[in-house]
Design a protein around this motif. Structure first.
Motif, PDB file in Angstrom:
ATOM      1  N   ASP A 186       7.906  -7.312 -29.075  1.00  0.00           N
ATOM      2  CA  ASP A 186       7.078  -7.724 -30.380  1.00  0.00           C
ATOM      3  C   ASP A 186       5.945  -8.676 -30.000  1.00  0.00           C
ATOM      4  OD1 ASP A 186       6.348  -9.199 -32.396  1.00  0.00           O
ATOM      5  OD2 ASP A 186       8.312  -9.329 -33.249  1.00  0.00           O
ATOM      6  N   PHE A 187       4.514  -7.920 -29.897  1.00  0.00           N
ATOM      7  CA  PHE A 187       3.490  -8.601 -29.509  1.00  0.00           C
ATOM      8  C   PHE A 187       3.252 -10.054 -30.098  1.00  0.00           C
ATOM      9  CE2 PHE A 187      -1.251  -9.453 -29.771  1.00  0.00           C
ATOM     10  CZ  PHE A 187      -1.331  -9.399 -28.251  1.00  0.00           C
ATOM     11  N   SER A 188       3.493 -10.182 -31.389  1.00  0.00           N
ATOM     12  CA  SER A 188       3.229 -11.472 -32.081  1.00  0.00           C
ATOM     13  C   SER A 188       4.149 -12.493 -31.674  1.00  0.00           C
ATOM     14  CB  SER A 188       3.337 -11.245 -33.645  1.00  0.00           C
ATOM     15  OG  SER A 188       4.874 -10.952 -34.138  1.00  0.00           O
ATOM     16  N   VAL A 189       5.112 -12.230 -30.902  1.00  0.00           N
ATOM     17  CA  VAL A 189       6.291 -13.382 -30.275  1.00  0.00           C
ATOM     18  C   VAL A 189       5.330 -13.763 -28.935  1.00  0.00           C
ATOM     19  CG1 VAL A 189       8.461 -13.958 -29.375  1.00  0.00           C
ATOM     20  CG2 VAL A 189       8.239 -12.527 -31.460  1.00  0.00           C
ATOM     21  N   ALA A 217      -5.750  -9.685 -25.342  1.00  0.00           N
ATOM     22  CA  ALA A 217      -4.376  -9.133 -24.821  1.00  0.00           C
ATOM     23  C   ALA A 217      -3.864  -7.947 -26.070  1.00  0.00           C
ATOM     24  CB  ALA A 217      -3.464 -10.216 -25.178  1.00  0.00           C
ATOM     25  N   ARG A 218      -4.264  -8.181 -27.040  1.00  0.00           N
ATOM     26  CA  ARG A 218      -3.983  -7.231 -28.352  1.00  0.00           C
ATOM     27  C   ARG A 218      -4.326  -5.699 -27.905  1.00  0.00           C
ATOM     28  NH1 ARG A 218      -6.221  -4.603 -32.192  1.00  0.00           N
ATOM     29  NH2 ARG A 218      -8.326  -5.955 -31.570  1.00  0.00           N
ATOM     30  N   ARG A 219      -5.611  -5.581 -27.490  1.00  0.00           N
ATOM     31  CA  ARG A 219      -6.191  -4.573 -26.854  1.00  0.00           C
ATOM     32  C   ARG A 219      -5.582  -3.932 -25.774  1.00  0.00           C
ATOM     33  NH1 ARG A 219     -12.876  -5.846 -27.232  1.00  0.00           N
ATOM     34  NH2 ARG A 219     -13.027  -6.481 -29.540  1.00  0.00           N
ATOM     35  N   LEU A 220      -5.199  -4.555 -24.921  1.00  0.00           N
ATOM     36  CA  LEU A 220      -4.442  -4.021 -23.665  1.00  0.00           C
ATOM     37  C   LEU A 220      -3.024  -3.867 -24.185  1.00  0.00           C
ATOM     38  CD1 LEU A 220      -5.453  -6.812 -21.054  1.00  0.00           C
ATOM     39  CD2 LEU A 220      -6.376  -4.558 -21.204  1.00  0.00           C
ATOM     40  N   PHE A 221      -2.529  -4.428 -25.062  1.00  0.00           N
ATOM     41  CA  PHE A 221      -1.433  -4.021 -25.423  1.00  0.00           C
ATOM     42  C   PHE A 221      -1.135  -2.701 -26.134  1.00  0.00           C
ATOM     43  CE2 PHE A 221       2.522  -4.099 -28.240  1.00  0.00           C
ATOM     44  CZ  PHE A 221       3.394  -4.628 -27.478  1.00  0.00           C
ATOM     45  N   ASN A 222      -2.120  -2.651 -27.012  1.00  0.00           N
ATOM     46  CA  ASN A 222      -2.341  -1.147 -27.699  1.00  0.00           C
ATOM     47  C   ASN A 222      -2.628  -0.044 -26.660  1.00  0.00           C
ATOM     48  OD1 ASN A 222      -2.001  -2.443 -30.142  1.00  0.00           O
ATOM     49  ND2 ASN A 222      -4.298  -2.347 -30.546  1.00  0.00           N
ATOM     50  N   ILE A 223      -3.415  -0.255 -25.620  1.00  0.00           N
ATOM     51  CA  ILE A 223      -3.601   0.744 -24.515  1.00  0.00           C
ATOM     52  C   ILE A 223      -2.348   1.038 -23.757  1.00  0.00           C
ATOM     53  CG2 ILE A 223      -4.482   1.186 -22.431  1.00  0.00           C
ATOM     54  CD1 ILE A 223      -7.087  -0.340 -23.660  1.00  0.00           C
ATOM     55  N   LEU A 224      -1.422   0.166 -23.534  1.00  0.00           N
ATOM     56  CA  LEU A 224      -0.110   0.260 -22.852  1.00  0.00           C
ATOM     57  C   LEU A 224       0.527   1.206 -23.683  1.00  0.00           C
ATOM     58  CD1 LEU A 224       0.516  -2.821 -20.792  1.00  0.00           C
ATOM     59  CD2 LEU A 224      -0.616  -0.805 -19.916  1.00  0.00           C
ATOM     60  N   THR A 244       1.911   6.935 -11.425  1.00  0.00           N
ATOM     61  CA  THR A 244       1.915   5.338 -11.631  1.00  0.00           C
ATOM     62  C   THR A 244       1.091   5.188 -12.981  1.00  0.00           C
ATOM     63  OG1 THR A 244      -0.367   5.396 -10.858  1.00  0.00           O
ATOM     64  CG2 THR A 244       1.438   5.089  -9.202  1.00  0.00           C
ATOM     65  N   LEU A 245       1.406   3.735 -13.416  1.00  0.00           N
ATOM     66  CA  LEU A 245       0.835   3.262 -14.821  1.00  0.00           C
ATOM     67  C   LEU A 245      -0.811   3.393 -14.574  1.00  0.00           C
ATOM     68  CD1 LEU A 245       1.160   1.762 -17.476  1.00  0.00           C
ATOM     69  CD2 LEU A 245       0.829  -0.426 -16.382  1.00  0.00           C
ATOM     70  N   LYS A 246      -1.374   3.074 -13.614  1.00  0.00           N
ATOM     71  CA  LYS A 246      -2.780   3.127 -13.537  1.00  0.00           C
ATOM     72  C   LYS A 246      -3.220   4.591 -13.611  1.00  0.00           C
ATOM     73  CE  LYS A 246      -6.798   1.674 -10.648  1.00  0.00           C
ATOM     74  NZ  LYS A 246      -7.270   1.022  -9.499  1.00  0.00           N
ATOM     75  N   ASN A 247      -2.772   5.515 -13.117  1.00  0.00           N
ATOM     76  CA  ASN A 247      -2.961   7.019 -13.129  1.00  0.00           C
ATOM     77  C   ASN A 247      -2.818   7.541 -14.499  1.00  0.00           C
ATOM     78  OD1 ASN A 247      -3.958   7.085 -10.664  1.00  0.00           O
ATOM     79  ND2 ASN A 247      -1.786   7.980  -9.779  1.00  0.00           N
ATOM     80  N   LEU A 248      -1.927   6.841 -15.116  1.00  0.00           N
ATOM     81  CA  LEU A 248      -1.464   7.598 -16.476  1.00  0.00           C
ATOM     82  C   LEU A 248      -2.502   6.991 -17.436  1.00  0.00           C
ATOM     83  CD1 LEU A 248       2.305   7.967 -16.075  1.00  0.00           C
ATOM     84  CD2 LEU A 248       0.638   9.742 -16.790  1.00  0.00           C
ATOM     85  N   VAL A 249      -2.755   5.657 -17.378  1.00  0.00           N
ATOM     86  CA  VAL A 249      -3.673   4.913 -18.249  1.00  0.00           C
ATOM     87  C   VAL A 249      -5.115   5.669 -18.287  1.00  0.00           C
ATOM     88  CG1 VAL A 249      -4.877   2.884 -18.718  1.00  0.00           C
ATOM     89  CG2 VAL A 249      -2.710   2.736 -18.250  1.00  0.00           C
ATOM     90  N   ILE A 250      -5.584   6.069 -16.797  1.00  0.00           N
ATOM     91  CA  ILE A 250      -7.047   6.630 -16.856  1.00  0.00           C
ATOM     92  C   ILE A 250      -6.846   8.198 -17.294  1.00  0.00           C
ATOM     93  CG2 ILE A 250      -8.357   7.821 -14.990  1.00  0.00           C
ATOM     94  CD1 ILE A 250      -7.778   5.477 -13.103  1.00  0.00           C
ATOM     95  N   GLU A 251      -5.505   8.718 -17.060  1.00  0.00           N
ATOM     96  CA  GLU A 251      -5.504  10.005 -17.865  1.00  0.00           C
ATOM     97  C   GLU A 251      -5.389  10.149 -19.311  1.00  0.00           C
ATOM     98  OE1 GLU A 251      -1.892  13.081 -17.445  1.00  0.00           O
ATOM     99  OE2 GLU A 251      -2.451  12.612 -15.584  1.00  0.00           O
ATOM    100  N   TYR A 252      -5.081   8.947 -19.929  1.00  0.00           N
ATOM    101  CA  TYR A 252      -4.928   8.981 -21.276  1.00  0.00           C
ATOM    102  C   TYR A 252      -6.359   8.496 -21.937  1.00  0.00           C
ATOM    103  CZ  TYR A 252      -4.890   6.236 -25.708  1.00  0.00           C
ATOM    104  OH  TYR A 252      -4.741   5.708 -26.986  1.00  0.00           O
TER     105      TYR A 252
END
Length: 394
Positions: free
Chosen positions: A188-191, A159-166, A98-106
């Protein structure tokens, strides 16, 4: 002397006969074959987590061969190194990925403090995980990401920090071949979250007004932590958060330096502030109150939290400087005066920019940022600036 464990062989396993009670034979590294009184043979691995062993059945022999059992053992040993709890062992790869598990792993692989990690996970829970956290990362589509970040335009920095983590999590998953590619690379985050026009913080530019403000701070009837932080703000001219979150462990009185760790800085790089005698004297005023604790400026309302930037701004408002001055305004004032007096002081514009922790300066000799760049000039700068603030207060 440690007992030497002889590895099992298929011949040895086939020759294991049932007894009145079940027994086990060790293959090494916590892998066992268990023999039941009825003749059934099955594999067991003792999974290690937080110093405790949890038995894990790997299946019956010969359906699970000796070779396969050893492969499973190595798989679980890798999971132990990743500190994956035993509760995850019986979950499918779909559930594990799951995304949550992999984010925590990262995040576990990053060298960040527990406090920083906790704050990051709180933001992820609030804005990301409640929508797609339980989805298998392979099932997440680009439109899922787009829809989430379209609703985060009001908090662009978060939002920028969360985007970088993803982005980093998907790269991590792609490296491990859990996903075929990083879909975040196509977004494109800037859009989605247009950059807001830079906000000018209210700040004083007139010398006489600054003199009055400094005297008002000296006469402030506020809490000692708030008053001391306000007294230091014009001397240090750092961004407000590193100031309010200052820790005693960051202060080197012998070297007369304040080392701000990277995670507290906007540019995420360590920063050094040379300390003058005036600055140290102010720190010594509060040391008897908080010197034996973690933070320098504890909140009057909490025993374990530091004051906030809003606390300082509210104090300035109570002093009569609403819409006239903020804590951040001391940076603008310092930048203006220092640049106007650079030649007089004998320092370069680059030294000023480095002390302000800006990146808008050229330095052909230092392609990679150095926290001590222009340090001789910066010490000279801070001494001049400290004397200047002292003169305004006198």
């Amino acid at each position: 002397m440690a007992r030497v464990v002889k590895s099992l062989t298929d011949t040895k396993i086939k020759n294991l006969k049932p007894k009145e009670k079940k027994y086990k034979r060790n293959d090494g590294k916590r892998l066992y074959i268990v023999v039941e009184p009825n003749g059934r043979k099955w594999w067991m691995y003792e999974y290690m987590y937080n110093g405790k062993r949890t038995p894990k059945s790997l299946g019956n022999y010969p359906e699970i061969t000796l070779k396969k059992a050893r492969e499973l053992r190595e798989k679980y040993r890798k999971m132990e190194l990743e500190n994956i709890p035993p509760s995850m062992l019986n979950k499918s790869s779909k559930q594990q990925n799951t995304l949550k598990n992999l984010v925590i792993e990262y995040l576990d692989r990053k060298n960040i403090s527990d406090k920083h990690k906790k704050g990051t996970l709180n933001r992820l829970n609030n804005h990301i995980f409640k929508y797609i956290g339980d989805m298998n990362i392979r099932d997440i589509k680009k439109i899922d990401i787009v829809n989430i970040f379209r609703n985060l335009t009001h908090i662009p920095e978060t939002a920028r920090r969360l985007f970088n983590i993803l982005d980093n999590t998907f790269k991590y998953a792609s490296t491990l071949e859990i996903v075929e590619r990083n879909i975040i690379a196509d977004v494109d985050f800037s859009v989605l979250v247009p950059k807001k026009e830079s906000k000018n913080f209210p700040h004083i530019t007139d010398i006489e007004e600054m003199k009055k403000l400094l005297k008002d701070i000296e006469n402030c009837k506020c809490d000692i932590t708030v008053k001391t932080a306000l007294k230091l703000a014009p001397y240090l001219f750092v961004r407000p958060f590193p100031l309010v979150a200052m820790e005693w462990s960051e202060i080197d009185f012998e070297k007369k330096e304040w080392h701000i760790p990277a995670h507290k800085m906007k540019k995420k790089r360590e920063h050094i502030v040379p300390l003058t005698d005036s600055i140290i004297n102010i720190l010594k005023e509060i040391e008897p109150f908080t010197g034996n604790r973690e933070f320098v400026f504890y909140s009057p309302r909490s025993k374990d939290k530091h004051i906030t930037t809003d606390t300082l701004n509210r104090a300035l408002k109570r002093l009569g400087y609403k819409d006239k001055m903020t804590t951040h305004g001391f940076r603008h004032f310092a930048a203006t005066v220092l640049n106007e007096n650079a030649k007089k002081i004998g320092i370069s514009q680059n030294a000023i920019a480095a002390q302000l922790s800006h990146t808008d300066f050229k330095d052909t000799m230092n392609r990679v940022y150095n926290k001590a760049i222009y340090m001789d000039e910066r010490k000279k700068l801070m001494e001049w600036w400290s004397d200047f603030i002292d003169s305004l207060k006198s």
